[in-house]
Design an enzyme around this catalytic site. Sequence first.
Site, PDB file in Angstrom:
ATOM      1  N   HIS A 158       9.580   4.135 -11.091  1.00 46.68           N
ATOM      2  CA  HIS A 158      10.644   3.114 -11.055  1.00 46.68           C
ATOM      3  C   HIS A 158      11.409   3.028 -12.375  1.00 46.68           C
ATOM      4  O   HIS A 158      12.348   2.229 -12.487  1.00 46.68           O
ATOM      5  CB  HIS A 158      10.066   1.737 -10.717  1.00 46.68           C
ATOM      6  CG  HIS A 158       9.474   1.643  -9.345  1.00 46.68           C
ATOM      7  ND1 HIS A 158      10.166   2.009  -8.215  1.00 46.68           N
ATOM      8  CD2 HIS A 158       8.249   1.234  -8.926  1.00 46.68           C
ATOM      9  CE1 HIS A 158       9.397   1.825  -7.155  1.00 46.68           C
ATOM     10  NE2 HIS A 158       8.231   1.364  -7.556  1.00 46.68           N
ATOM     11  N   ASP A 193       5.052   8.001  -2.613  1.00 43.77           N
ATOM     12  CA  ASP A 193       4.635   6.621  -2.853  1.00 43.77           C
ATOM     13  C   ASP A 193       5.171   5.714  -1.753  1.00 43.77           C
ATOM     14  O   ASP A 193       6.189   6.013  -1.113  1.00 43.77           O
ATOM     15  CB  ASP A 193       5.185   6.181  -4.212  1.00 43.77           C
ATOM     16  CG  ASP A 193       4.589   4.873  -4.717  1.00 43.77           C
ATOM     17  OD1 ASP A 193       3.629   4.930  -5.495  1.00 43.77           O
ATOM     18  OD2 ASP A 193       5.100   3.806  -4.324  1.00 43.77           O
ATOM     19  N   HIS A 195       6.704   2.984  -2.225  1.00 42.31           N
ATOM     20  CA  HIS A 195       7.996   2.484  -2.681  1.00 42.31           C
ATOM     21  C   HIS A 195       8.915   3.634  -3.085  1.00 42.31           C
ATOM     22  O   HIS A 195       8.456   4.635  -3.619  1.00 42.31           O
ATOM     23  CB  HIS A 195       7.809   1.553  -3.884  1.00 42.31           C
ATOM     24  CG  HIS A 195       6.865   0.423  -3.640  1.00 42.31           C
ATOM     25  ND1 HIS A 195       5.523   0.506  -3.966  1.00 42.31           N
ATOM     26  CD2 HIS A 195       7.056  -0.803  -3.090  1.00 42.31           C
ATOM     27  CE1 HIS A 195       4.925  -0.640  -3.643  1.00 42.31           C
ATOM     28  NE2 HIS A 195       5.829  -1.435  -3.097  1.00 42.31           N
ATOM     29  N   ASP A 282      -0.404   4.002  -2.269  1.00 38.63           N
ATOM     30  CA  ASP A 282      -0.195   2.663  -1.738  1.00 38.63           C
ATOM     31  C   ASP A 282       0.406   2.653  -0.338  1.00 38.63           C
ATOM     32  O   ASP A 282       0.625   1.579   0.242  1.00 38.63           O
ATOM     33  CB  ASP A 282       0.662   1.813  -2.689  1.00 38.63           C
ATOM     34  CG  ASP A 282       1.827   2.565  -3.287  1.00 38.63           C
ATOM     35  OD1 ASP A 282       2.012   3.745  -2.966  1.00 38.63           O
ATOM     36  OD2 ASP A 282       2.555   1.962  -4.104  1.00 38.63           O
TER      37      ASP A 282
END
Length: 343
Positions: A158, A193, A195, A282
């Site tokens: 990120h 991931d 996200h 995740d």
Amino acid sequence: MKVVYNEAQKRHYPKHFVASGVITQNPEMPERADRLLAGAIEAGLEHELTVEQGPGPISAVHSPAYIEFLMSAHARWTRRQGASAEVIPNVHPVRSRSGYPRSVDGQAGYHMADTACPISADTWEAVRLSASTAVQATTAVLDGAASVYALSRPPGHHAFADMAGGFCYVNNSGVAAQGLRAVHDRVAILDVDLHHGNGTQGMFYDRADVLTVSLHCDPSRFYPFFWGYEDERGEGAGYGYNMNLPLARHSADAAFLEALDSAIARIRAYSPGALVVALGLDAYEGDPFGGLRVSTDGFGRIGEKIAGLRLPTVIVQEGGYLCDDLGRNLTRFLTGFAAQHTV
């Protein structure tokens, strides 16, 4: 295969996290690294201690002003009477090319996308070592290793060139990709991931020498909200070199693996010399974030499919949060990958 990691990466222990307006425990806690290391060892990997690799690889993908901010922010912040123990921004400007503030308060807002990346006294050391972990793994692959697992903590996908966000400060996958470019004309980053890897996308969005592909939960109702849509394809020289594959909330193995097939087809068409896997765990059905429902066996299949690309590969740890099966999911991914991977 080796796992690269240094225990000092655990010294970063963020306390601040806001979910739905409520201050709660930050899920990016040091115990993640303990469980992931145990999972790597269980998969048969040999532990190699991370050695500080210097600032060059970080500055190759991050701006000088941003690095200076990360280095100095906590000391400047805590000199003020009544300041919190961690640097947490309270203003976020619409980004512009002018008006860079001198105040650490203003710089925090400028360089931090959200409140999920607090900076403590130990953050910069852990961040440097996390990036060094990715660099050391990359160097090993350039020296002939078929694949290496970088247990980078804190994570990185990120983080933009000049902005932290979502538990991430330095973009470890971006650092690895840029390092591989020293030898390979084209490099691909595959992000699996939960996200969207918005920082990675932003870092290479106008470049054709690094293909970025991300599978993730549909951002229309999920973090990072503002990035990760299918129509984001790159710009300028990089147009067509970014691919997003958003998945409906609670998608399970079948949907994820189908999207992964599309990602792999795009990477094959690009024909890179090397691969970076931004490995988030995740997407697991039992992860605290609960966005997708990939099973433990599903992670094994993901590893097997990625190995089928038969590319020199740096596997960089991204997300995956505390649950009973965190280490087991990593073990299953690594054993699945190792069983099929040849170069």
